[in-house]
Structure formats: structure tokens, C-alpha cells
Design an enzyme around this catalytic site. Structure first.
Site, PDB file in Angstrom:
ATOM      1  CE1 TYR A 112       0.387  -1.942   4.187  1.00 38.36           C
ATOM      2  CE2 TYR A 112       0.699   0.484   4.578  1.00 38.36           C
ATOM      3  CZ  TYR A 112       0.752  -0.694   5.106  1.00 38.36           C
ATOM      4  OH  TYR A 112       1.469  -1.082   6.356  1.00 38.36           O
ATOM      5  CG  ASP A 154      -1.108  -1.578  11.881  1.00 40.40           C
ATOM      6  OD1 ASP A 154      -0.222  -0.901  12.009  1.00 40.40           O
ATOM      7  OD2 ASP A 154      -1.496  -2.751  11.915  1.00 40.40           O
ATOM      8  CB  ILE A 155       0.705   3.500   7.926  1.00 33.41           C
ATOM      9  CG1 ILE A 155      -0.861   4.056   7.632  1.00 33.41           C
ATOM     10  CG2 ILE A 155       1.527   3.599   6.600  1.00 33.41           C
ATOM     11  CD1 ILE A 155      -1.590   2.988   6.795  1.00 33.41           C
ATOM     12  CD  GLU A 156       2.612  -2.954  11.215  1.00 34.92           C
ATOM     13  OE1 GLU A 156       3.626  -3.654  11.441  1.00 34.92           O
ATOM     14  OE2 GLU A 156       1.481  -3.428  11.617  1.00 34.92           O
ATOM     15  CG  ASN A 157       5.247  -2.997   5.153  1.00 32.72           C
ATOM     16  OD1 ASN A 157       3.822  -2.687   5.271  1.00 32.72           O
ATOM     17  ND2 ASN A 157       5.567  -4.171   5.019  1.00 32.72           N
TER      18      ASN A 157
END
Ligand SMILES: *[C@@H]1O[C@H](CO)[C@@H](O)[C@H](O)[C@H]1NC(C)=O
Ligand SMILES: *[C@@H]1O[C@H](CO)[C@@H](O)[C@H](O)[C@H]1NC(C)=O
Ligand SMILES: *[C@@H]1O[C@H](CO)[C@@H](O)[C@H](O)[C@H]1NC(C)=O
Length: 304
Positions: A112, A154-157
Site C-alpha cells: 500500500y 496501521d501504516i507499518e511498511n
């Protein structure tokens, strides 16, 4: 000072002792446990999670691929993600028992990215008409005619850390007085969060659940809460005033794991008096139901 005024002073004092003003205002604020559902096929249905009665917020995880022109992919592990009626009625049950339901964006596996401000606005439009109060018929509604309460970041990668603030702004513009679009973010405990920092600074997030796990610089190590508390204080003092701060915990032995008793007796007494304290977040429902994490602490999470 006459007897009458002494008596009224004493009455006033005893009222203040019994109901300190900060507790009065605290009790009116949102507070509760939030949990993630959708990452394990063995965990039972969304209904089961809401019927457990420990939660105030449930995040459906995850909308895993989106942005930059990709076809969005809702990945609920092996739960049926095309069973619209089952999901719709599950969400409805949750909302009927007072649980707010969010769609969680991102996670650690997806693909994403937002490629521009315009792309952020398009993603917001898609989210509003597919999951929230919108009704543009050109969008499929995976959860049918039910409207979720909000969107969790939940923007992790991501492909890039840009434009998440634009997405927050565009989503909040869809808020209506009668149907607010709630926004939630789950940054890592090291401040500021690389991906979500700019978005959180917009002040548009109702809930910020800071992850105190998988982050050695600021997590709990056996018997030592100092790093958690130091990080909490930074978050608490830097957060925009209308955001509620939640303690993000993991419900299975991983780095940063805290036993419910450690949360209740070592952490909560230190953080509950923060003006923006809003409860505890638990990753995730599957482990929570196995290890009785929320069950052991839910009575202690919010001041009554
Ligand atoms: C991720 O999405 C982009 C389009 O935004 C695409 O070009 C790329 O191939 C995808 N990567 C993977 C691993 O699927
Ligand atoms: C859904 O996500 C899991 C990782 O949690 C991944 O293993 C699986 O391949 C994904 N399924 C689809 C259809 O993309
Ligand atoms: C929503 O859909 C359900 C069936 O899927 C239907 O029973 C209900 O009447 C619909 N509600 C509205 C407001 O359209």
C-alpha cells in the site's frame, strides 16, 4: 467565620474529596479496550469478539492493498471476506452492543502506498463509499449497507510515508454531525512515528493507540516499566488535545509482552491520570481469547 460557612466549606471539601474534578471530567471521556479481529482463522467470528463484552472498539484487519491505482484487497486471513451478509450482521451486532467498528488499513504484509494528494483523496472517497456512510453505487460494499464507525491507520511498511495526513483530512471531511467518521492510528512507541507522525499532528485522530511491543527502545522488559512510561509521557504531552491515547499491548509472549497484572498494577496507575488517557489496545482477539488478556484487566482499564 461563622458556623454556617464552616459547615458549607466542609461539605464542599468532602464533595471535592469524593469527586475530584479531574475524575468527573475523566469519566465523561471515551475509554475502553480496543482489539484487532481478522488475522486468524481459528479465532471465531466478529460476533464472538463483540459478545465477549470487554471491548469498546474492534478493528477489522486489514485492507491490505490499496493506493496508487491498485485494486483494493480486503484480507481477513481465512475468514470469508466476501460473505457480505455474515460480516454485515456481525458488525451490526457489535454496534448494537456499543462497540465501535473500524476498518484497519495497512498492516505488516500488504502493498500500500499513496502516490499524491489527489490519490489520498481518491482512497478516502473509495473508503467512504465502500465502508462508511457513502452510497455511490459504483462501489461494492463488502459489509453491505452497514456503515462502519471509522478508519484505523496501521501504516507499518508503506511504499512511502507521504500523504497519510492528506488521507486523514479527506476522510474527516466526510464526517457529518449525525455520522462522524472516527479516525484511529497505531504508531510505534518511538516518537515520532516515521509513517504516521504528520497524520497524527493534524489533530484529526480520535484515538492514538501506541504500540509498546516489537519496539525495544520503548517497551516493557521484565519488571522494568521505565521505558514504557518515558515514551508514554512523550506521546501524552505531544498529542493534539482532542486525541485519546491508548496503551498498545500484545496478548502473546513476544518482545514487549506485559502480563495483564503488570499492566494493571505497574503501568495503569502511572498513566491513567494523563489528561488524554483513553484505555488499552490489544493485539489481537485470537490470542486475547486464548490467554484471557482483556478478561483479566478490563475492570481496571477505565476509572469508573
Ligand atoms: C505493489 O503495488 C505496486 C503498485 O502500486 C506494484 O507496482 C508492485 O508490483 C506491487 N508489489 C508487489 C510485491 O505486489
Ligand atoms: C492474506 O494475508 C496473509 C498474511 O497475513 C497472507 O499470507 C495471505 O497470502 C494473504 N492472502 C491473500 C489472498 O492475499
Ligand atoms: C440492510 O440490508 C439488510 C439485509 O442485507 C436489510 O434487511 C435491511 O433492511 C437493510 N437496511 C437498510 C437501511 O437498507
Amino acid at each position: 467565620m461563622g458556623l454556617y460557612s464552616k459547615t458549607s466549606l466542609l461539605i464542599l471539601l468532602s464533595i471535592l474529596i469524593a469527586f475530584p474534578p479531574f475524575i468527573l471530567s475523566q469519566s465523561q471521556k471515551p475509554c475502553g479496550i480496543s482489539v484487532y479481529w481478522g488475522r486468524n482463522s481459528e479465532e471465531g467470528t466478529l460476533r464472538d469478539a463483540c459478545r465477549a463484552r470487554y471491548y469498546k472498539y474492534v478493528n477489522i484487519a486489514f485492507l491490505m492493498n490499496f493506493g496508487n491505482g491498485q485494486t483494493p484487497v480486503l484480507n481477513l486471513t481465512d475468514h470469508c471476506s466476501t460473505c457480505t451478509e455474515l460480516l454485515r450482521s456481525g458488525i451490526q451486532l457489535c454496534q448494537n452492543v456499543g462497540v465501535q467498528v473500524f476498518l484497519s488499513l495497512g498492516g505488516s504484509f500488504g502493498n500500500y502506498t499513496l502516490s499524491s494528494r489527489q490519490n489520498a483523496r481518491l482512497v478516502a472517497y473509495y473508503l467512504y463509499h465502500s465502508f462508511l456512510g457513502g452510497n455511490d453505487p459504483s462501489f461494492v460494499r463488502p459489509f453491505g449497507n452497514i456503515s462502519l464507525n471509522g478508519i484505523d491507520f496501521d501504516i507499518e511498511n508503506p511504499g512511502s510515508n507521504l500523504y497519510w495526513d492528506d488521507l486523514a483530512r479527506a476522510l474527516s471531511r466526510f464526517s457529518k454531525p449525525r455520522r462522524k467518521v472516527y479516525l484511529s492510528a497505531v504508531p510505534r512507541c518511538s516518537y515520532p512515528d516515521h509513517n504516521l507522525g504528520a497524520a497524527i499532528r493534524t489533530g484529526l485522530f480520535d484515538y492514538v493507540a501506541v504500540k509498546f511491543y516489537n519496539n525495544p527502545q520503548c517497551e516493557y522488559t521484565w519488571g522494568d516499566a521505565s521505558r514504557v512510561l518515558a515514551s508514554w509521557n512523550v506521546w501524552s504531552s505531544s498529542l493534539p488535545t482532542n486525541s485519546q491515547l491508548l496503551l498498545g499491548s500484545i496478548a502473546f509472549p513476544a518482545t514487549g509482552y506485559m502480563f495483564p497484572s503488570q499492566i494493571v498494577y505497574e503501568i495503569l496507575p502511572e498513566i491513567m491520570s494523563s489528561p488524554n488517557y483513553g484505555g488499552v489496545m490489544v493485539w489481537d482477539w485470537y490470542y486475547d481469547s486464548l490467554w484471557s488478556h482483556s478478561k483479566s484487566m478490563y475492570q481496571h482499564v477505565c476509572q469508573s
